[in-house]
Design an enzyme around this catalytic site. Structure first.
Site, PDB file in Angstrom:
ATOM      1  N   LYS A   3       0.853  -1.185   0.000  1.00 41.57           N
ATOM      2  CA  LYS A   3       0.000   0.000   0.000  1.00 41.57           C
ATOM      3  C   LYS A   3       0.885   1.230   0.000  1.00 41.57           C
ATOM      4  O   LYS A   3       1.647   1.474   0.942  1.00 41.57           O
ATOM      5  CB  LYS A   3      -0.903  -0.021   1.228  1.00 41.57           C
ATOM      6  N   LYS A  10      -2.091  -1.608  -3.913  1.00 44.60           N
ATOM      7  CA  LYS A  10      -2.974  -0.434  -3.867  1.00 44.60           C
ATOM      8  C   LYS A  10      -2.144   0.833  -3.940  1.00 44.60           C
ATOM      9  O   LYS A  10      -1.163   0.935  -3.204  1.00 44.60           O
ATOM     10  CB  LYS A  10      -3.755  -0.491  -2.561  1.00 44.60           C
TER      11      LYS A  10
HETATM   12  C1  PBG Z   1      -7.165   3.172   5.448  1.00 44.22           C
HETATM   13  C2  PBG Z   1      -7.611   3.132   4.033  1.00 44.22           C
HETATM   14  C3  PBG Z   1      -7.464   4.126   3.066  1.00 44.22           C
HETATM   15  C4  PBG Z   1      -8.058   3.640   1.900  1.00 44.22           C
HETATM   16  C5  PBG Z   1      -8.562   2.375   2.181  1.00 44.22           C
HETATM   17  N1  PBG Z   1      -8.248   2.065   3.509  1.00 44.22           N
HETATM   18  C6  PBG Z   1      -6.910   5.496   3.167  1.00 44.22           C
HETATM   19  C7  PBG Z   1      -5.545   5.778   3.540  1.00 44.22           C
HETATM   20  O1  PBG Z   1      -4.703   4.895   3.689  1.00 44.22           O
HETATM   21  O2  PBG Z   1      -5.261   6.938   3.714  1.00 44.22           O
HETATM   22  C8  PBG Z   1      -8.150   4.379   0.607  1.00 44.22           C
HETATM   23  C9  PBG Z   1      -9.143   3.861  -0.378  1.00 44.22           C
HETATM   24  C10 PBG Z   1      -9.405   4.777  -1.508  1.00 44.22           C
HETATM   25  O3  PBG Z   1      -8.776   5.815  -1.703  1.00 44.22           O
HETATM   26  O4  PBG Z   1     -10.329   4.437  -2.263  1.00 44.22           O
HETATM   27  N2  PBG Z   1      -8.226   2.868   6.313  1.00 44.22           N
END
Ligand code: PBG
Length: 310
Positions: A181, A235
């Site tokens: 991520k 992601k």
């Molecule tokens: C964290 C989380 C995020 C997203 C999914 N889970 C945000 C982040 O890490 O700041 C982002 C998903 C998206 O942008 O569609 N709980």
């Protein structure tokens, strides 16, 4: 003939719909930066899941927005917290007809917006956060989640969660790790969707990945699999197709990709201006994510693409 020789097929079976449920609202609330996506009430959430199940979408990923946020994010494991209430209700209504995935993180629940607890110097305390993730995992499994999806990027989170689930006798609850991520700009609209502002102009680069790095993503994926992840995720998706392909070549576990909020928002903004054909662009990008090697895709396009593929 093109159909006959097509190498990649996008199917409704590949789609997971991310959904938001908010505590304390009477009507669904629009999210400006995510046209067509809303913060649901418990009632409209159930209706939306019913619609998606009818379209053949096999899974949903749930995000809760609590009324009360605190330094620890304690609503994340409150049995009466918004996400637990939603899980219990959906499991009762749909049982195993749809896979209930629960995003497991604290940022929606903390008043400072970080994915973990913060020490007195403002740094996220990795190891202290693991205990809270374990609490949230057990609460989500107890409420009916088929799968929990840790997205906070704390080191050791998969192992901590697997141990806690097993100890509480939730041995069959699966883990989808948000392994690779990245600290991405493309989460912008999501922060509006879950009402998160990171305190003091902070960001997540202390725990999310640097987008200059690829090998590091493979390390994260290997760690998570060795800790007991059943599936792993890359992601965002489109700027990271190389990472998806690399992961596909290295691992045999199910591989997910998250087509995130900013990717969806860009597509919608251009389509709304008439600059691109939104339906064709949606099919093109999702098929490309599969071609890169993903087994399934989390996308806000799930409902509309399921209808297109019908
Ligand atoms: C964290 C989380 C995020 C997203 C999914 N889970 C945000 C982040 O890490 O700041 C982002 C998903 C998206 O942008 O569609 N709980």
């Amino acid at each position: 003939m093109r159909r006959l020789v097509a190498e990649t097929r996008l199917s409704v079976d590949d789609l997971v719909a991310p959904l938001f449920v908010r505590e304390g609202i009477e009507e669904p609330q629009a999210i400006q930066s995510l046209p067509g996506v809303v913060q649901h009430t418990q009632d409209t959430l159930e209706a939306e899941v019913e619609r998606l199940v009818g379209l053949g979408v096999p899974a949903v990923m749930l995000f809760g927005i609590p009324l009360r946020k605190d330094a620890e994010g304690s609503e994340a494991w409150n049995p009466e917290g918004v996400i637990q209430v939603a899980l219990r209700r959906l499991r009762k209504a749909f049982d195993d007809d749809v896979v209930l995935m629960a995003d497991l993180c604290l940022d929606e629940y903390t008043d400072h917006g970080h994915c973990g607890i913060v020490d007195d110097r403002g740094r996220v305390d990795n190891d202290a956060t693991l205990e809270l993730y374990a609490n949230a995992a057990v609460a989500q499994a107890d409420a009916g989640a088929h799968l929990v999806a840790p997205s906070g990027m704390m080191d050791g989170q998969v192992l901590a969660i697997r141990d806690a689930l097993d100890e509480a006798d939730f041995t069959e609850t699966a883990i989808l790790a948000y392994s690779a991520k990245y600290a991405s700009s493309f989460y912008g609209p999501f922060r509006e969707a879950v009402d998160v502002t990171i305190a003091d102009g902070g960001d997540r680069s202390g725990y999310q990945q640097d987008w200059r790095n690829g090998r590091e993503a493979m390390e994260e994926i290997r760690f998570d699999l060795s800790e007991g992840a059943d599936m792993v995720m890359v992601k965002p998706a489109l700027a990271y197709l190389d990472i998806i392909t690399r992961a596909r070549m290295e691992i045999d576990a199910p591989l997910a990709a998250y087509h995130v909020s900013g990717e969806y928002a860009m597509l919608k903004a251009a389509a709304r201006n008439g600059w691109i054909d939104g339906d064709r662009a949606a099919l093109e990008v999702l098929t490309a994510i599969k071609r890169a090697g993903a087994d399934f895709i989390l996308t806000y396009l799930s409902g509309e693409v399921a209808a297109l593929l019908d």
